[in-house]
Enzyme design. Structure first.
Site, PDB file in Angstrom:
ATOM      1  N   HIS A  13      49.411  69.274  21.723  1.00  0.00           N
ATOM      2  CA  HIS A  13      49.422  69.038  23.170  1.00  0.00           C
ATOM      3  C   HIS A  13      50.668  68.254  23.589  1.00  0.00           C
ATOM      4  CE1 HIS A  13      47.315  67.491  27.012  1.00  0.00           C
ATOM      5  NE2 HIS A  13      48.352  66.680  26.881  1.00  0.00           N
ATOM      6  N   GLU A  14      50.884  67.117  22.935  1.00  0.00           N
ATOM      7  CA  GLU A  14      51.968  66.234  23.369  1.00  0.00           C
ATOM      8  C   GLU A  14      53.352  66.797  23.059  1.00  0.00           C
ATOM      9  OE1 GLU A  14      51.575  63.670  25.199  1.00  0.00           O
ATOM     10  OE2 GLU A  14      49.465  63.144  24.941  1.00  0.00           O
TER      11      GLU A  14
ATOM     12  N   HIS B 290      53.561  69.771  26.151  1.00  0.00           N
ATOM     13  CA  HIS B 290      54.458  69.242  27.187  1.00  0.00           C
ATOM     14  C   HIS B 290      55.926  69.564  26.896  1.00  0.00           C
ATOM     15  CE1 HIS B 290      51.255  67.462  29.361  1.00  0.00           C
ATOM     16  NE2 HIS B 290      50.953  66.548  28.462  1.00  0.00           N
TER      17      HIS B 290
ATOM     18  N   GLU C 231      48.572  69.248  32.405  1.00  0.00           N
ATOM     19  CA  GLU C 231      47.678  68.857  31.308  1.00  0.00           C
ATOM     20  C   GLU C 231      46.938  70.079  30.788  1.00  0.00           C
ATOM     21  OE1 GLU C 231      47.975  66.249  29.748  1.00  0.00           O
ATOM     22  OE2 GLU C 231      49.152  65.169  31.229  1.00  0.00           O
TER      23      GLU C 231
HETATM   24 ZN    ZN Z   1      49.220  65.486  28.328  1.00  0.00          ZN
END
Ligand code: ZN
Length: 727
Positions: free
Chosen positions: A449-450, A454, A507
Site C-alpha cells: 500500500h505505502e 501510493h 487510499e
Molecule cells: Zn495510504
C-alpha cells in the site's frame, strides 16, 4: 443502576504491544539510548496523574503498593477469601489496568470518568485483606480514605473533564472559571510565555484574589537562571490582578526526566541528538518552552533515526481551555528486519509495477519511493497511544522548519482485534486462521500500500509553457479505446482537482494495489512467504479487507450522509466492488447472534480470489487509475461516490448493517508495554502478556527500583495541590 459507560467492560481487549523483533535487532548503543529515553518518558508520564484529577495520583500509589506486595494471581486468593466473586475481582483488575493505561481515572479518549465495577465495600474489603495493608495498616487506611470517595463519585461535575461547573480539571484550581482562564491567557501572552507547561491556581487572600502560574520544572528557584533569562518568574501586576509566576511544578518528576535524558546523551547516535537532548533537559530543568522549541528544531533535523523519540508537554486536548499540554514521551524504533523487506520491495518495483492493471503509459517514467516511515513503539508514556504522530505542534516551527509524520506500525497492527472472542462477523473456522496470519498479512499490505500503492501511477500534465509529459497523440485510454482527452493543466494538482474525495480515493487506490499485488508470488516471497503459507497470507489479507469494509460503516454519519475516515470509506468501497463481482466470492448475511441481538456474517470463497476477485479488482483499479491520470474528476467522482453510498435498498441493507456494526463495536483497546532494564553492559527487554494482570505487572516492575521514594513524592505532590480543589 450506574450507566455502563462509566465502567470499563470486564472483557475489554488488552493487547501486548509487540516490539521484540525490532528491539533485539538494535545495536547495544541504540538499546541503551532507547532505554534511558524510555525511563525519562515513564517518569515524566506520571505527571499526567496530576494533570487528570485530584485523586488519580493517590489511586495510582494505592494500586502500586498493593501489587508490589502481591501479584494479581496471589491477590485473587485473598479476594476470594474476602468475599469477592470472580467477576468482581476481574472488574477490579480491569479498573487497575485502566487507571494505568489512561494514567488516571478519566478515559483518554472521550474524557469521561470510569469507576470500578464492583461495590465500594467489596473494594474496601479487598484492600484491607491485602498484604500491603496487613503490613502498614495505618498508612494504607489513610491512603484509601484519601481517594475512595472521589474514586466512586459520579456527581454531574465529576463525570467528565471540564472547567468550572462543567467538570473536573487539574490544569486550574477548583475556583477558576472561564474568565480566569481568559485573563491568564492574556497575561501569558503579554509576557510572551507559553501556556504549554503551566497550570493556573487562583489564591483568595481576603477580598483580593491573586493568581499563581506554575511552570513544570525540576528547579524550584523563582529567579532567572543563567542562560534562561527569558523566563519571567516573579510577581507581576496585570489588569489590576497580581500574577506570581513560579517554577517547580512536578519538580521531583521533572528532575528524574532530566537525569535520564542526560544518561541518554552518552549513547546518542550523533551530535545533533546530543544537542536535542541537552535542549530538552534544559527545558525540564528550568521550565522553559523556548528550550523545548530549540530541542524540537534539532529533533526535526534528526532525520530517519533508528531510535525516534519525542518528549514534553505536547497535546493540549485535555486542557478545557485548550492551551496547556499534557505530558507525553515516546520511544519508537525502526524494525530493521521489516525495513529490509520494504527496501527489497522498493528495489523490485521495476518488476512489480508492470503487473498492475493499467497500460505502461499510465505508469511513472521512473519509480520514486514515497516518504514513508514505520516505527514500532517501545514506550509510549502518557494517557493514551495514537497510531501515528504528526508533531511538533508549535506553529512557528511547523511553518519554518517543518514537522515529522510517522506511522506507528505495531500500534496499527493490534488496532484490529487479535483475540478470538473479539473477532466479530467472521465464521468460527476463519478466526483461527485470521489470528495466525493477521500479523504477516498486515505487513504485506502495509508495504504494498505505502510503497507501490501510493508510489505508482502517472498524472498526465501540460505545463504552463504548453509542454506535455506524455505523448498526447499516442496514449490510449483503455476504458474508451480512444486518445486521452483530459489532463492536469498548469498548477492543477490531484488534491486541487479531486478535492473532497481526493484522500479517500487515493487510499482506495493504494489498498487495491495491495490486494492485487499480494496475489503475486514474487511479491509474497519478498516477505518470505512461499507455497501454502503464501496462500494463507493472501487469503487473510483479502478476508481482513472485506471485514474492514463492514467495520468501516462505524465511520459513516447517516444524518449528513458523509464519511469521517478516508481509509474506512476506501475499504467499504472495496467491499462493495467485491460483492458486486458476484459468483459467490463474498457473502454478507444479517443473522441473529447467540445473545439474540442482530449480528452479521461475512465470508470469502478462497477458491475464487485468484479468478473472480482478481478480475474485479483489476477492472476497478484500472478505472481508478485512468480517472486519476487523466484528471477526469467527473468520471472519478461518479465512480467513487456510487460505491460509497450507504443505503437500505439493494441486495444489502447497509444502514441496518451499520446499526449492527455499532452494536457490536469493540471497546477501545488497552496496550501492555514492555520494560527495559540495564543488566551489565546490555539492555534486557521484559515483555508481559496481553491481559489486565500483564498490564498491572508491567507497571509494578516499571517503577520497582525507587518505588517507595517515588510513591512518597507523588503523594506529596498531590497533597500540595489538594487544598486547591476543596470547595
Ligand atoms: Zn495510504
Amino acid at each position: 443502576m450506574v450507566d455502563s459507560q462509566y465502567f470499563l467492560p470486564t472483557d475489554v481487549g488488552i493487547s501486548a504491544l509487540d516490539c521484540g523483533e525490532a528491539f533485539r535487532l538494535l545495536l547495544p548503543r541504540e538499546q541503551m539510548y532507547a532505554h534511558y529515553l524510555s525511563r525519562a518518558a515513564w517518569y515524566g508520564g506520571l505527571a499526567v496523574l496530576l494533570q487528570t484529577s485530584p485523586e488519580s495520583a493517590n489511586i495510582f500509589v494505592l494500586l502500586q503498593k498493593i501489587f508490589r506486595k502481591q501479584t494479581p494471581a496471589q491477590l485473587e486468593q485473598v479476594a476470594v477469601a474476602a468475599g469477592l466473586s470472580t467477576e468482581e475481582y476481574q472488574a477490579f483488575l480491569v479498573y487497575a489496568a485502566g487507571l494505568y493505561a489512561n494514567m488516571g481515572n478519566y478515559k483518554s479518549f472521550g474524557d469521561t470518568k470510569f469507576i470500578p465495577n464492583l461495590p465500594k465495600d467489596k473494594l474496601k474489603a479487598l484492600v484491607s485483606a491485602s498484604q500491603a495493608f496487613q503490613e502498614q495498616p495505618g498508612e494504607m487506611e489513610a491512603l484509601m480514605d484519601s481517594c475512595s470517595c472521589a474514586l466512586y463519585s459520579l456527581d454531574n461535575k465529576q463525570k467528565q473533564l471540564g472547567l468550572g461547573d462543567k467538570g473536573i480539571t487539574t490544569y486550574f484550581s477548583g475556583n477558576c472559571g472561564l474568565e480566569d482562564a481568559e485573563l491568564a491567557q492574556k497575561f501569558l501572552d503579554s509576557q510572551n510565555l507559553s501556556a504549554y507547561n503551566t497550570r493556573l491556581f487562583k489564591m483568595n487572600n481576603g477580598d483580593k484574589s491573586s493568581y499563581e502560574v506554575r511552570l513544570a520544572s525540576a528547579v524550584q528557584k523563582d529567579c532567572a537562571v543563567d542562560g534562561e533569562g527569558d523566563l519571567h518568574c516573579g510577581t507581576f501586576n496585570f489588569e489590576d490582578k497580581e500574577f506570581l509566576v513560579k517554577r517547580g511544578d512536578y519538580a521531583p518528576l521533572m528532575e528524574k526526566v532530566s537525569y535520564h535524558l542526560q544518561q541518554a546523551q552518552a549513547h546518542a547516535a550523533n551530535e545533533n541528538q546530543k544537542q536535542m537532548l541537552e535542549a530538552y533537559r534544559r527545558s525540564f530543568t528550568y521550565g522553559s518552552i523556548n528550550a523545548h522549541k530549540e530541542g524540537s528544531r534539532y529533533w526535526i533535523k534528526d532525520k530517519g533515526p533508528i531510535v525516534e523519540s519525542y518528549i514534553g508537554f505536547i497535546e493540549s486536548y485535555r486542557d478545557p481551555f485548550g492551551s496547556r499540554g499534557e505530558f507525553e514521551g515516546f520511544v519508537a524504533v525502526v524494525n530493521k528486519a521489516m525495513s529490509e523487506r520494504f527496501a527489497k520491495l522498493v528495489s523490485s518495483a521495476e518488476v512489480l509495477l508492470p503487473e498492475l492493471p493499467w497500460p505502461q503509459d499510465f505508469e511513472k517514467d521512473s519509480f520514486l519511493k514515497p516518504d514513508f516511515t514505520s516505527l514500532d513503539v517501545l514506550t509510549f508514556a502518557g494517557s493514551g497511544i495514537p497510531a501515528g504522530i504528526n508533531i511538533p505542534n508549535y506553529d512557528d516551527i511547523r511553518q519554518s522548519e517543518g514537522f515529522k509524520n510517522v506511522s506507528l506500525g505495531n500500534v496499527l497492527a493490534v488496532a484490529y482485534a487479535t483475540q478470538k472472542d473479539k473477532l466479530t462477523f467472521l465464521e468460527e473456522e476463519d478466526k483461527d486462521v485470521y489470528i495466525k496470519w493477521k500479523g504477516p498479512s498486515f505487513e504485506v499490505q502495509v508495504g504494498l500500500h505505502e510503497l507501490l500503492g501510493h508510489g505508482s501511477g502517472k498524472l498526465f500534465v501540460q505545463d504552463d509553457a504548453g509542454k506535455f509529459n506524455f505523448d498526447q497523440s499516442k496514449v490510449i485510454n483503455p476504458e474508451t479505446g480512444e486518445q486521452v482527452s483530459s489532463w492536469y493543466r498548469g498548477s492543477e494538482t490531484w488534491d486541487s482537482k479531486f478535492s473532497t474525495i481526493a484522500s479517500s480515493y487515493e487510499e482506495c487506490r493504494a489498498e487495491c494495489v495491495g490486494l492485487y499485488l499480494c496475489l503475486n508470488k514474487k511479491a509474497l516471497s519478498i516477505f518470505g512467504h512461499e507455497g501454502q503459507d503464501a496462500e494463507e497470507v493472501l487469503y487473510i489479507n483479502w478476508l481482513n479487507m472485506v471485514r474492514a469494509g463492514l467495520l468501516g460503516l462505524e465511520f459513516y454519519t447517516t444524518e449528513s450522509k458523509s464519511w469521517r475516515q478516508a481509509h474506512m470509506q476506501a475499504r467499504f468501497v472495496i467491499l462493495r466492488v467485491l460483492l458486486e463481482a458476484g459468483e459467490g466470492l463474498v457473502s454478507l448475511e444479517e443473522v441473529t447472534g447467540q445473545d439474540g441481538r442482530p449480528d452479521a456474517r461475512i465470508t470469502l470463497d478462497r477458491s475464487k480470489i485468484h479468478t473472480v476477485g482478481k478480475n474485479a479488482i483489476h477492472r476497478f483499479l484500472c478505472k481508478l487509475q485512468v480517472c486519476k491520470s487523466t484528471a477526469d474528476v467527473e468520471g472519478g467522482r461518479a465512480l467513487y461516490e456510487s460505491y460509497s453510498t450507504v443505503s437500505d435498498t439493494g441486495a444489502h441493507n447497509f444502514l441496518r448493517l451499520r446499526e449492527t456494526v455499532l452494536l457490536r463495536k469493540e471497546a477501545r483497546k488497552m496496550f501492555v508495554q514492555a520494560n527495559t532494564r540495564v543488566k551489565g553492559d546490555s539492555v534486557e527487554l521484559l515483555e508481559y502478556e496481553g491481559s489486565a494482570a500483564g498490564l498491572i505487572q508491567s507497571f509494578t516492575e516499571r517503577f520497582q527500583d525507587d518505588a517507595e521514594e517515588l510513591e512518597t513524592q507523588l503523594l506529596a505532590l498531590s497533597k500540595r495541590d489538594a487544598p486547591c480543589w476543596c470547595c
